[in-house]
Enzyme design. Structure first.
Site, PDB file in Angstrom:
ATOM      1  CE  LYS A  71      -0.856   0.064   5.038  1.00  8.33           C
ATOM      2  NZ  LYS A  71      -0.248   1.340   5.434  1.00  8.33           N
ATOM      3  CG  ASP A  72       3.722   2.113   2.770  1.00  8.90           C
ATOM      4  OD1 ASP A  72       2.640   2.680   3.038  1.00  8.90           O
ATOM      5  OD2 ASP A  72       4.422   1.540   3.628  1.00  8.90           O
TER       6      ASP A  72
ATOM      7  NE  ARG B  71      -7.155   3.559   3.548  1.00  2.00           N
ATOM      8  CZ  ARG B  71      -7.379   2.870   4.659  1.00  2.00           C
ATOM      9  NH1 ARG B  71      -8.594   2.473   4.970  1.00  2.00           N
ATOM     10  NH2 ARG B  71      -6.387   2.560   5.478  1.00  2.00           N
ATOM     11  NE  ARG B  72      -5.603   3.142   8.410  1.00  2.00           N
ATOM     12  CZ  ARG B  72      -4.339   2.744   8.538  1.00  2.00           C
ATOM     13  NH1 ARG B  72      -3.414   3.596   8.966  1.00  2.00           N
ATOM     14  NH2 ARG B  72      -3.993   1.508   8.242  1.00  2.00           N
TER      15      ARG B  72
ATOM     16  NE  ARG C 244       4.119  10.622   8.832  1.00  3.65           N
ATOM     17  CZ  ARG C 244       5.156  11.218   8.253  1.00  3.65           C
ATOM     18  NH1 ARG C 244       5.160  12.517   8.086  1.00  3.65           N
ATOM     19  NH2 ARG C 244       6.182  10.514   7.821  1.00  3.65           N
TER      20      ARG C 244
ATOM     21  NE  ARG D 174       2.017   4.661  12.587  1.00  2.00           N
ATOM     22  CZ  ARG D 174       1.327   3.733  11.959  1.00  2.00           C
ATOM     23  NH1 ARG D 174       0.006   3.783  11.907  1.00  2.00           N
ATOM     24  NH2 ARG D 174       1.946   2.728  11.377  1.00  2.00           N
TER      25      ARG D 174
ATOM     26  CB  CYS E  42      -4.114  14.024  -6.589  1.00  2.00           C
ATOM     27  SG  CYS E  42      -5.007  14.686  -5.180  1.00  2.00           S
TER      28      CYS E  42
END
Length: 307
Positions: free
Chosen positions: A81-82, A127-128, A145, A151, A236
Site C-alpha cells: 500500500k506504500d 482515507r482513514r 506519524r 505511533r 494526487c
C-alpha cells in the site's frame, strides 16, 4: 563460481525488517543466498509533517528505489500500500506475497464506548480520516506519524481516545493490543495487508528467484485495487479505499472515494463472475465513480491539498 547473493533492501523499522526477513526465509528455503541491507527512508526521518504534505506518493519507497538503481541492493520489500502505482523506470514488480489481514483497527484508551460523545482519533491517513468523519462527524481527527511502535507510544502518551492502525502491521510484530476494535466497515487502502517485492527489470536472476514467491490470488486482487487507485488519483493523494476479495471463484470489488472532511462519499460495489476477464475491472469501476461526481470531487480534493 560462487552463486549470487541476493541483497534485500528494506527500511529499518521493526515491521519493515520483519517483512524483509520473511522474504529472506522463503528465498533461503529455495536455496538462494541472501543478505539484508537496511536503510532509512525520508518518510521515517520527517515525523512532524503530515504525509499528504510531503506528497505521499513514494515517500517510503524512494530511498530504496535509488539504492536499487545505483546497484547497492538487488531487490526491495515493501508494504504494497506504500508503493506508488507507477514504478520508476527500470524497476518492476517481481512478486506479491500471500495477503495477511486487510482490516483497519482502532486501538482505544479507556472506555471504548465513546462513539456518541466528542472524541479525538489519531491517523496520518486521509482515507482513514475521511471514513471516520463520514461515520462520526462529531469527532475530531488529528495527525499521527512514525512507525508502528512510535505511533503506539504517541497514543499512550496522548489525550486522544484512540488511533487507527492496519491490523496486519501490528499482528506481524506481535504488537496487537487487547484494547482494539476491528473496523470492518472501513474500506482498506488498495493492497493493504499485502507485501510486494520489486527488482530491476534487467536482473533476470533475481526476477526468476523472486517470482517463485508470487501468490496469484493476491496478485489479482491487488492489481484490481491499485488500478482503481491509479485511475482515480491521477498523481494526487486522496481518500480512496478499495478491496477485491475472492468468493467461490468470483471476485467481489468494493471501492470508495470521499471528500477530506468525510461529508461526501462515492461508493461502488461489483461482482466479477468466475473466469471473467478481471484485467480492466479497476479502471471500469474508477470510471463509473468519475462519471458520477468523482471528477468534481477529485478537483475539490486537489485544490484543498494545494492550500
Amino acid at each position: 563460481m560462487k552463486p549470487k547473493t541476493i541483497r534485500i533492501g528494506t527500511r529499518d523499522s521493526e515491521l519493515a525488517l520483519w517483512q524483509a526477513h520473511t522474504v529472506e526465509r522463503q528465498l533461503n528455503a529455495l536455496g538462494y543466498e541472501t543478505e539484508i541491507v537496511a536503510v532509512k527512508s525520508t518518510g521515517d526521518l520527517i515525523l512532524d509533517v503530515p504525509l499528504y504534505e510531503l506528497g505521499i506518493t513514494g515517500i517510503f519507497t524512494k530511498t530504496l528505489d535509488v539504492a536499487m538503481i545505483k546497484g547497492e541492493v538487488d531487490i526491495a520489500v515493501h508494504s504494497m500500500k506504500d508503493v506508488p502505482t507507477a514504478l520508476p523506470k527500470g524497476i518492476v514488480q517481481a512478486a506479491v506475497l500471500e495477503r495477511a489481514n486487510v482490516d483497519d483497527i482502532l486501538v482505544y484508551k479507556g472506555n471504548p464506548d465513546f462513539y456518541t460523545e466528542a472524541a479525538t482519533i489519531a491517523t496520518g491517513s486521509l482515507r482513514r480520516q475521511a471514513q471516520w468523519l463520514n461515520r462520526y462527524p462529531h469527532h475530531s481527527v488529528t495527525d499521527i506519524r512514525g512507525n508502528v511502535n512510535t505511533r503506539l507510544k504517541k497514543l499512550d502518551e496522548s489525550e486522544w481516545n484512540g488511533a487507527i492502525f492496519a491490523a496486519a502491521g501490528l499482528e506481524r510484530i506481535n504488537k496487537l493490543p487487547n484494547n482494539h476494535i476491528t473496523l470492518d466497515w472501513m474500506i482498506p487502502a488498495p493492497a493493504q495487508g499485502a507485501m510486494v517485492v520489486v527488482a530491476m527489470e534487467h536482473d533476470a536472476f533475481c526476477r526468476e528467484a523472486v517470482a517463485k514467491l508470487n501468490h496469484t490470488p493476491t496478485e489479482i486482487a491487488t492489481h484490481i485495487e491499485r488500478q482503481f487507485l491509479r485511475r482515480l488519483e491521477g498523481g494526487c493523494t486522496a481518500p480512496i479505499g478499495a478491496l477485491a476479495s475472492s468468493i467461490d471463484g468470483a471476485i467481489r470489488f468494493e471501492g470508495v472515494l470521499l471528500s477530506i472532511d468525510g461529508q461526501e462519499k462515492l461508493h461502488i460495489e461489483k461482482v466479477i463472475p468466475p473466469d471473467a476477464d478481471y484485467t480492466n475491472v479497476g479502471n471500469d469501476c474508477a470510471d463509473e465513480i468519475l462519471q458520477n461526481g468523482g471528477v468534481e470531487l477529485m478537483d475539490k480534493i486537489r485544490s484543498q491539498l494545494k492550500k
